[in-house]
Design an enzyme around this catalytic site. Structure first.
Site, PDB file in Angstrom:
ATOM      1  N   HIS A 190      28.018  51.822  53.390  1.00 39.98           N
ATOM      2  CA  HIS A 190      28.964  51.559  54.478  1.00 39.98           C
ATOM      3  C   HIS A 190      29.253  50.055  54.591  1.00 39.98           C
ATOM      4  O   HIS A 190      29.623  49.566  55.663  1.00 39.98           O
ATOM      5  CB  HIS A 190      28.438  52.085  55.825  1.00 39.98           C
ATOM      6  CG  HIS A 190      28.026  53.508  55.790  1.00 39.98           C
ATOM      7  ND1 HIS A 190      28.917  54.544  55.875  1.00 39.98           N
ATOM      8  CD2 HIS A 190      26.796  54.078  55.649  1.00 39.98           C
ATOM      9  CE1 HIS A 190      28.274  55.692  55.800  1.00 39.98           C
ATOM     10  NE2 HIS A 190      26.982  55.434  55.650  1.00 39.98           N
ATOM     11  N   SER A 315      46.214  30.604  40.298  1.00 37.59           N
ATOM     12  CA  SER A 315      47.165  30.611  41.407  1.00 37.59           C
ATOM     13  C   SER A 315      48.181  29.516  41.175  1.00 37.59           C
ATOM     14  O   SER A 315      47.857  28.453  40.637  1.00 37.59           O
ATOM     15  CB  SER A 315      46.440  30.384  42.739  1.00 37.59           C
ATOM     16  OG  SER A 315      47.363  30.102  43.776  1.00 37.59           O
TER      17      SER A 315
END
Length: 475
Positions: A190, A315
């Site tokens: 989780h 980038s």
């Protein structure tokens, strides 16, 4: 616009052409035509040995010539078939006419507008074949040729391209599992800290799943049929009612073409095996989507670094970035592949009555579905080859998670009958973690044998991995 890698509509034939090129000779239009020629020639040669008075076994020279039509089939040959098809508006009939033209026969008058193709054939071979030329495509419906061609194409694509690419991925994942079998790592359920594992064990999990998936892909029988217009050998028995056409057809399908004979069909082979195969490939792809997302997340946590390459840019504006693009590309392409594979597995087994053509245009996209699959495998493997394990970051996260030892402590407390062990550890740790000294103070306060306390006090998050190392090492 002239067709090139830059003008191609599909990136599989443009941007990614070098990564999917192994599929082109198999699943392209030219590949489809070559397989059709192979089926027609196999049927023609088999008929020559059937014992019919009207056609006798071919000479060795003629047999070699017919085999060469398949072995030497070229893009130019495919282009000629397309020229014929432009007039016939029927692709399989165009293949039949191309074969007849290739053995030195004239095309029918309705094709007279085509430039005559010059072929070089030994007159003895032409003479031997001319009198039996109508046994080419004898008693066949187009689907007898198409379904067996698709079967051979799918089998070759699976065995020669898809499975080797999948096995290469499994091999790389197994290497990582073995190399890092004993490297402790904080697990997350989780998204929260959970009982520790090892890095190798997490890769071993994927290896195990993919091995099973690959076996299922390899186990699917590739089917074929050659039984006429509605699957009952109607035309065959009209011509030769006393001949064992079932045995003959099965021999051609299995011995000459290497497929598994399907005895019960309508006009088309019902494509159930294609659905089985594509579902199996899609399941393997889904496992890899799971892997790609997990690795992406571990890169985000800093558990992996990515080896950089001189000149590459992460980038356009942020110079520091090294993006996990290989895993992102793999995930995206697996999604496209599965969308196509699942559509085909749901659509192809459905045909109105004995035949409709909705399968024909769908089947032409097999190369697209498998192309995106192979492209995704390539991207994932490239990404795996760039990974560098950040041991320091993995170790730091683990050493900062003493709360994960609440599980073994409360389990030992259960063994010795201490009341409410789970609830005690829950109060101590849930939602707030715990430091080493606090956990040790709690352990010392317990009514446990001293030897048991000593074992619990020696335990660390890094040592609490069960048999993870063993499982990773033996995969």
């Amino acid at each position: 616009m002239e067709l090139s890698a830059l003008s191609a509509l599909s990136p599989l034939d443009g941007r990614y052409v070098r990564k999917t090129g192994a599929l082109r000779p198999i699943l392209s239009e030219a590949g489809f035509m070559r397989h059709r020629v192979k089926v027609e020639v196999a049927w023609f040669k088999a008929l020559s040995h059937a014992g019919f008075a009207e056609i006798h076994p071919f000479s060795a020279a003629t047999t070699r010539f017919l085999d060469a039509l398949v072995d030497n089939f070229s893009v130019d040959d495919a282009a000629r078939i397309k020229e014929i098809e432009a007039i016939t508006n029927h692709d399989v009939k165009a293949v039949e006419y191309w074969i007849k033209e290739s053995i030195g026969l004239r095309l029918p008058p309705e094709l007279s507008k085509l430039n005559r193709r010059t072929v070089s054939v030994d007159p003895e071979i032409t003479g031997e074949l001319q009198s039996v030329a109508e046994f080419i495509h004898f008693a066949c419906t187009s689907e007898d040729i198409n379904n067996t061609s698709h079967g051979m194409m799918i089998k070759a694509a699976r065995d020669e391209v898809v499975l080797p690419a999948l096995h290469a991925l499994v091999g790389k994942l197994r290497d990582i599992a073995h190399e890092h079998a004993s490297l402790p790592m904080l697990a997350r359920t989780h998204g929260q800290t959970a009982s520790p594992t090892t890095l190798g064990k997490e890769f071993a999990n994927i290896v195990s799943r993919l091995q099973r998936a690959a076996k299922q892909v390899a186990a699917v029988e590739i089917m074929g049929k050659m039984n006429g217009a509605v699957g009952n050998y109607n035309a065959h028995f009209a011509a030769y009612p006393d001949f064992d056409w079932e045995r003959f057809s099965k021999d051609v399908v299995e011995k000459s073409l290497g497929l598994t004979y399907n005895e019960y069909t309508i006009q088309i082979e019902p494509h159930d095996y294609i659905a089985e195969l594509f579902d199996a490939i899609a399941r393997a792809n889904t496992i890899l989507i799971d892997l790609n997302r997990d690795i992406w997340s571990y890169i985000s946590l800093g558990y992996f670094k990515q080896v950089t390459k001189a000149g590459e840019v992460g980038s356009s504006t942020m110079p520091h970035k090294v993006n996990p693009i290989d895993f992102e590309n793999s995930e995206g392409n697996l999604g496209i592949a599965n969308a196509l594979l699942k559509h085909m597995s749901e659509k192809l087994p459905i045909s109105r009555w004995q035949r409709d053509l909705t399968d024909s245009t769908v089947l032409r996209n097999i190369g697209i579905a498998l192309g995106y699959t192979v492209l995704a495998y390539d991207s994932c493997l490239r990404g795996l080859n760039k990974l560098e394990v950040n041991v320091a970051r993995i170790t730091h996260d683990l050493e900062d998670a003493w709360e994960v030892l609440a599980e073994p402590v409360q389990t030992v407390m259960r063994r010795f009958g201490i009341e409410n062990p789970y609830e005690q550890l829950k109060a101590l740790t849930r939602g707030k973690g715990i430091e080493k000294q606090d956990l040790h103070a709690f352990i010392r306060s317990l009514d446990l044998p001293q030897a048991v306390k000593e074992e619990l006090l020696k335990m660390t998050p890094a040592s609490y991995t069960g048999i993870a190392s063993k499982l990773a090492a033996k995969i």
